[in-house]
Structures are given as structure tokens and as C-alpha cells.
Write an enzyme that holds these catalytic residues in place. Structure first.
Site, PDB file in Angstrom:
ATOM      1  N   HIS A 146       0.874  -1.171   0.000  1.00 50.12           N
ATOM      2  CA  HIS A 146       0.000   0.000   0.000  1.00 50.12           C
ATOM      3  C   HIS A 146       0.916   1.227   0.000  1.00 50.12           C
ATOM      4  O   HIS A 146       1.692   1.417   0.932  1.00 50.12           O
ATOM      5  CB  HIS A 146      -0.926  -0.019   1.224  1.00 50.12           C
ATOM      6  CG  HIS A 146      -1.960  -1.105   1.128  1.00 50.12           C
ATOM      7  ND1 HIS A 146      -2.280  -1.930   2.170  1.00 50.12           N
ATOM      8  CD2 HIS A 146      -2.719  -1.495   0.074  1.00 50.12           C
ATOM      9  CE1 HIS A 146      -3.219  -2.800   1.767  1.00 50.12           C
ATOM     10  NE2 HIS A 146      -3.495  -2.552   0.499  1.00 50.12           N
ATOM     11  N   GLU A 159       1.563   3.360   3.048  1.00 50.35           N
ATOM     12  CA  GLU A 159       2.052   2.730   4.279  1.00 50.35           C
ATOM     13  C   GLU A 159       3.552   2.549   4.107  1.00 50.35           C
ATOM     14  O   GLU A 159       4.022   1.594   3.515  1.00 50.35           O
ATOM     15  CB  GLU A 159       1.325   1.402   4.501  1.00 50.35           C
ATOM     16  CG  GLU A 159      -0.178   1.625   4.672  1.00 50.35           C
ATOM     17  CD  GLU A 159      -1.006   0.344   4.620  1.00 50.35           C
ATOM     18  OE1 GLU A 159      -0.430  -0.758   4.682  1.00 50.35           O
ATOM     19  OE2 GLU A 159      -2.240   0.464   4.500  1.00 50.35           O
ATOM     20  N   GLU A 191       1.540  -5.304  10.661  1.00 53.17           N
ATOM     21  CA  GLU A 191       1.127  -3.905  10.747  1.00 53.17           C
ATOM     22  C   GLU A 191       2.103  -3.242  11.702  1.00 53.17           C
ATOM     23  O   GLU A 191       2.146  -3.555  12.888  1.00 53.17           O
ATOM     24  CB  GLU A 191      -0.308  -3.804  11.280  1.00 53.17           C
ATOM     25  CG  GLU A 191      -1.346  -4.474  10.395  1.00 53.17           C
ATOM     26  CD  GLU A 191      -1.730  -3.640   9.177  1.00 53.17           C
ATOM     27  OE1 GLU A 191      -1.381  -2.434   9.141  1.00 53.17           O
ATOM     28  OE2 GLU A 191      -2.359  -4.194   8.254  1.00 53.17           O
ATOM     29  N   HIS A 231       2.930  -3.667   6.476  1.00 51.03           N
ATOM     30  CA  HIS A 231       1.893  -2.643   6.307  1.00 51.03           C
ATOM     31  C   HIS A 231       1.975  -1.619   7.438  1.00 51.03           C
ATOM     32  O   HIS A 231       2.843  -1.690   8.297  1.00 51.03           O
ATOM     33  CB  HIS A 231       0.507  -3.296   6.324  1.00 51.03           C
ATOM     34  CG  HIS A 231       0.222  -4.158   5.140  1.00 51.03           C
ATOM     35  ND1 HIS A 231      -0.761  -3.858   4.225  1.00 51.03           N
ATOM     36  CD2 HIS A 231       0.792  -5.311   4.710  1.00 51.03           C
ATOM     37  CE1 HIS A 231      -0.780  -4.791   3.289  1.00 51.03           C
ATOM     38  NE2 HIS A 231       0.145  -5.690   3.562  1.00 51.03           N
TER      39      HIS A 231
END
Ligand SMILES: [Zn+2]
Length: 642
Positions: A245, A248, A469, A377
Site C-alpha cells: 500500500h 504505508e 502492521e 503494512h
């Protein structure tokens, strides 16, 4: 226009007064270039068309008296092909440096020399690239001879290249190499850091592109291995992917730092890093979505919205763009005896929009037998693992484990358990709602989605991928990057080391011929692993006793019991020798000369990727020499080391 400094003038007088056949500006850089009176002419050399100036003078620093003389010189020919000879390493830097000598900068009737410290830094960084092809450092890039210091009003020939941003490059070469810039990296900066790192660690590192983004940016990977550029028998392969992404960005930076860290620590002799790189082949793709990054970076840290730049340039979410094999898996899993691993990509997938970035990853996965992977991410603080798509299509949050649930949990824990923030017990911290679960979660239990990269890895290949994440801020301010690195360095290393959990080995026939695509089954885990083209396999397994079966069409199967201890540094070696079921004429196959079974298999002697980089032996000339000899009278013997 500035008058030449007095020192320079004095030197010029001395040089001019010197009799004999010394060049007008002699060796050791003692003499300066021509002063006032040089005739500036338009620079018209094709290989130097992108230098930061457009006027030059003759004679050049190499005493060429005309453009034609330069163009037919072997020095110029070398500059024109150096990019290819060094496989892109150190270029265009080296070419620009050479141009500064072959087509010196002329301003207001005065020739200016390039700076010696720029030459010195480049030589230090690029010497390994020359060594790798057995080429001597070109004499005309002699920093002491053709370059000068700031007191002589030198200029930086690479200034345009780094746009005045890359501080690390501009540092004197004496600066320690462990220096990592904990900053955001533009695309150009990222490429340069990765290439420079690969050059610095040329014996264990290499960069390569797996394809291009929609806007044409290379998806650049840096690889670390004891033999970069090739798969080694039974050496497991790991990949880490950042910035899928585009907005990110922490993962992108972590992998850029990690590359520099691995290189430096290896060179410094850090035993842990040396062991890791000597036993593992590691591929880092810091940015899978460089186009999206540009959109996000234009807004800048802190101002970035939740979604600006998330997608690629076609507005596709790359982590929704992979084939949905999970639906097919759920269907197959309910069919008795059906295989539900290595699921083929359905035809209809290709009718939809497939991003070039997605295609590049799928192609990459076909060419390298990856065992372990992580996708980095941002936006929360948790490690999630497959499946990401819920086993009940209508359920948005539903625990949907793979058959390898135990192993995936261990992999996720290997990351989260050594991450100080993920282990922080305060509920109001970023990602605090995952506290009770130890900061790990099954993807579909968090939120269900299709077309994700992790599910695809698991269901289409042998690779186990988790999703990390890294924190709640997708585009952190620069000041936060060092702390994020401190928090993630150990988790990243610990995670990569997990590739050695379980078993690995060879599957071969009784003649020692490797059996590719053989299946490795584990009782109680309905997910088979297959052998790579060399017959080697890796099976990640949690601690405990396992019944492992190897089988391939046309062979009888072999069953073994293995016990995986709770702690292990290296995967247990379990080989399988399969008996052929059918009898018939059998050829003596080349594989048998390796002497299996019994002895330790040797490494393959083939070097498909690096064949032309084989070191020369027995006094023969390096492979590139024939190129120069084919050009006729100009044989730059100064490029020969021996
Ligand atoms: Zn994301």
C-alpha cells in the site's frame, strides 16, 4: 564568473614552465587545468549528454585534442559500455565521473576539475564491482591525478544526480560504513542506497528488478546470500515486501535500513548475521507500490489521508488484486481426498484487471522456491496470518485457520513477542485491542477480504506469508523512523530465522537423481509441500512428533517419523529415496555422479545467472576482453589486472 584562486594560478605557471613531454597538467594532481584562455566549446559527446554543464574544452584532461579523438578513444568506449559491464552497478555515477575527465567542464574560458573526494568515495564503493569482473580501476579515474580539492575550486560531477539531497553520499569516504540515514527515501534515493549497498557487499549481495510498476518504475529487490544470484541446494529462501500500500511507508524504510544493516554487520563480522546470510537467501523488496508512494509522499508525512496513494497508478488495491484461491480452497477442502494446496490460478482471473505489480510478484514466486515471507503494512500494530478470507463468505469476522494454524501462530509470535510495543501491556496504546491475543490475529478473524497476497502465497506455492502492521501511523514523521527501526530490527531478524524451523532435505531416486515436484505430506496437516527443481524441499513444522511422507508419480512412497524439538537453530535434515514403481529401460543419469545416496550432496556446479562472471583462471583474459579486442587497434590493456 569568479577569478581563479591565486594558488591555482601559481600552479599553472609552474606547469607551463616545465619542459619536456609531461602532460600539460601532470601526475599527482599537482598541476591545474588550463586557466583563462581555454576555449569553451559545446559539449557534443553522446555518452556525456547528461552531465550538469554543456561547455567543454580541448585538449581534455587526457590530452585528446578533438571530439573525434575522444570518441575513438578506448577510455570513451569504456564509459559507454561500463553500465553493461558492471550490470548497472555504480552507474551512471562512474560514467559522469569519467565524463568530467574526458569532457572537462569549461566556464568563462576556464576548465574546472571534478572533486577528489567524490572520486574517492565512488572508488571505495565501486571497487568491488570492478573486482567482481576482474577489471582494474581505470587509470583515468585516478583520484589523485585528474581530480582536485576544494581549494582549487573543484565541482561535484554527481551533484545533479542526487539533487543535493543524499547526504550520506556526500560524506567523505572516511565516514564509517555502518552509517544508516533514518530518513524517508524518494524512489531515486531508495534505488541508489540499495545499489550502493549491493556494491559494498558485492560478495554477498545483488540487486535485481522483478518487473515494473504501472508507471514504469523498477520493482527493485536487494538479495543477500553467500552466493548471490542463484539458488543453493537446500538453502531456504525468504522474502520481505514493503509498501504494497503506497501510503504505508514504514515497511519500505525498515527494509532499506535492514539491507544496510545486514551488509554492514556481515562485514563487521557479527556472528548472528553471518550465520543468517550463510545459511539463508534473503530477498528484500522495499517498495511493491512505488507509484502509490509518490502520491502519498507528495502530501508528505502527517498530512497523508487514510487512503491517498494506497492504490497503484491504475487505482487497484494490490492486496486485493491477487487471485482468490481461498474460495476454491474452501470448496476443495470439503471434497474427500481432493488436494487443496498448489491451487492453480483460475482462467477468469486473467479476464479482470491484473496490476503489473501483482503479475511481477506472481512471476517472482514462480522462479524462486520461497519458504517464508512477510508483507509489511501500517495503520495498526499487530501481526496477522492466513486465512484473510473468511470461511463463511457472509461473515466479516470469523476465525478461519489454515491447516498450518500452529505454525502460522509460531511465525506471528516470532515477530510480535520480541517487539517492545506489541508486548506493551497498556490497552490504550496503538493496537491495544489486540493485547489479549498477544498482538497476533488470524486475518479473517480481524476482517475478511479476498484477493490478498498472503492467502495466495499459501494456497498457490510453498511459501508461508504473514502480514505485519508496523504501527498506527501510515506515513510517520521522519523523527519517528529511528525508533520504529529499533522496535522492528529484532522482530525482523527473529522472523527470518524461523525459516530454519522444521525439516528440509532432498527427494531423489535410487540413482541419486533429484525428483522435482515430489510431494511432502505431513499427517494431520492437509497441506502438501512440493520439492523444488533441484529436488530439495523445506517443511516448516511446529515442535512435536510428525509423520512425514514423500511421494511422486511413478514411485513408491516413503514414510518417516520426525521429532521437532522446541528449540532449534537449523532445520533437521530428512532425505527421501524413492523407489521407481515401473521397471523398464533406465538411463544412467547425470545426477548420480554426485554420489547420492550416502555422502553429502554437493552444490550444483551450474551457475546459470552468473556464468559470465566466473573468475578467470590460468592466465586467460576476462570475458569482457574480447569486446575490446573486437574493436580493432584500441586495446585498453590498462583494464587488465594481471
Ligand atoms: Zn496495508
Amino acid at each position: 564568473m569568479r577569478p581563479p584562486p591565486p594558488l591555482l594560478l601559481t600552479m599553472l605557471v609552474l606547469a607551463a614552465a616545465r619542459p619536456g613531454c609531461e602532460p600539460a597538467w601532470g601526475p599527482e594532481g599537482k598541476a591545474g587545468p588550463p586557466g583563462p584562455g581555454a576555449m569553451c566549446v559545446d559539449l557534443q559527446l553522446q555518452s556525456c549528454s547528461d552531465v550538469a554543464y554543456n561547455r567543454t574544452a580541448f585538449p581534455t584532461l587526457l590530452q585528446h585534442r578533438s571530439r573525434a579523438a575522444v570518441e575513438s578513444s578506448s577510455e570513451y568506449i569504456l564509459l559507454s559500455v561500463l553500465h553493461h559491464l558492471l550490470e548497472g552497478q555504480c552507474n551512471p555515477d562512474l560514467r559522469l565521473l569519467g565524463c568530467a575527465v574526458l569532457a572537462p567542464r569549461c566556464e568563462g574560458g576556464r576548465v574546472r576539475r571534478p572533486c577528489r573526494h567524490v572520486c574517492g568515495a565512488l572508488r571505495e564503493a565501486c571497487q568491488p564491482a570492478f573486482d567482481a569482473i576482474d577489471m582494474a580501476w581505470p587509470y583515468f579515474l585516478d583520484c589523485g591525478r585528474y581530480f582536485s580539492g576544494p581549494e582549487e575550486d573543484c565541482y561535484d560531477p554527481l551533484e545533479k544526480l542526487r539533487g543535493g539531497l543524499d547526504i550520506e553520499e556526500a560524506l567523505p569516504s572516511s565516514h564509517p560504513h555502518t552509517f544508516i540515514q533514518f530518513t524517508h527515501h524518494s524512489y531515486a534515493q531508495m534505488v541508489r542506497v540499495l545499489k550502493r549497498t549491493a556494491t559494498r557487499c558485492a560478495h554477498i549481495s545483488k540487486t535485481y528488478s522483478i518487473g515494473r510498476s504501472f508507471d514504469g518504475r523498477d520493482l527493485l529487490v536487494i538479495e543477500f546470500s553467500s552466493r548471490p544470484g542463484q539458488h543453493e541446494l537446500m538453502e531456504p529462501e525468504v522474502k520481505l515486501i514493503g509498501n504494497i500500500h503506497g501510503n504505508e511507508v514504514a515497511g519500505r524504510e525498515m527494509l532499506i535500513y535492514l539491507a544496510q544493516y545486514l551488509c554492514s554487520e556481515y562485514l563487521l563480522g557479527n556472528p548472528r548475521i553471518q550465520r543468517l546470510l550463510n545459511t539463508t537467501r534473503i530477498h528484500l523488496l522495499p517498495s511493491m507500490n512505488p507509484d502509490g508512494y509518490e502520491v502519498a509522499a507528495a502530501e508528505g508525512a502527517g498530512y497523508n489521508g487514510w487512503t491517498s496513494g494506497r492504490q497503484n497508478a491504475q487505482n487497484l488495491d494490490l492486496n486485493r488484486n491477487f487471485p482468490d484461491l481461498t474460495s476454491e480452497y474452501y470448496r476443495l477442502a470439503s471434497v474427500r481426498g481432493a488436494r487443496s494446496d498448489h491451487i492453480a490460478i483460475p482462467q477468469h482471473y486473467w479476464w479482470g484487471k491484473v496490476a503489473p505489480e501483482t503479475k511481477a510478484i506472481m512471476k517472482w514466486m514462480r522462479t524462486i522456491p520461497f519458504v517464508l515471507s512477510a508483507s509489511l503494512h501500517g495503520g495498526d500494530l499487530v501481526v496477522s496470518y492466513p486465512f484473510d478470507f473468511s470461511k463463511h463468505p457472509q461473515e466479516e469476522k470469523m476465525f478461519s485457520p489454515t491447516p498450518d494454524e500452529k505454525m502460522f501462530k509460531l511465525l506471528a509470535r516470532a515477530y510480535a513477542d520480541v517487539h517492545p510495543m506489541m508486548m506493551d501491556r497498556s490497552e490504550n496504546r496503538c493496537g491495544g485491542n489486540f493485547l489479549k491475543r498477544g498482538s497476533i490475529i488470524n486475518g479473517a478473524d480481524w476482517y475478511s477480504f479476498t484477493g490478498g497476497m498472503s492467502d495466495f502465497n499459501y494456497l498457490h506455492s510453498n511459501c508461508f506469508e504473514i502480514t505485519v502492521e508496523l504501527g498506527c501511523v501510515k506515513f510517520p514523521p521522519e523523527e519517528a523512523l529511528y525508533t520504529i527501526w529499533q522496535h522492528n530490527k529484532e522482530p525482523l531478524l527473529n522472523f527470518m530465522e524461523m525459516v530454519h524451523r522444521g525439516i528440509k532435505g532432498m527427494v531423489m531416486d535410487k540413482f541419486g537423481k533429484p525428483v522435482k515436484n515430489a510431494r511432502i505430506l505431513v499427517k494431520g496437516i492437509r497441506h502438501d509441500i512440493t520439492t523444488a527443481p533441484d529436488g530439495d524441499y523445506w517443511r516448516l513444522l511446529p515442535p512435536g512428533a510428525h509423520i512425514v511422507i514423500a511421494q511422486a508419480p511413478g514411485y513408491s512412497k516413503v514414510i518417516k517419523k520426525v521429532i521437532i524439538p522446541a528449540r532449534m537453530k537449523r532445520a533437521g535434515r530428512v532425505d527421501f529415496i524413492l523407489q521407481q514403481l515401473r521397471t523398464g529401460p533406465q538411463k544412467f543419469l547425470p545426477g548420480s555422479r554426485r554420489g547420492w545416496p550416502g555422502g553429502e550432496p554437493q552444490e550444483p556446479d551450474q551457475d546459470p545467472l552468473g556464468a559470465r562472471r566466473q573468475p578467470t583462471t590460468g592466465g586467460s583474459k576476462p570475458w569482457w576482453w574480447s569486446y575490446f579486442t573486437s574493436l580493432g587497434q584500441h586495446q585498453p590493456r590498462w583494464l587488465l589486472k594481471y
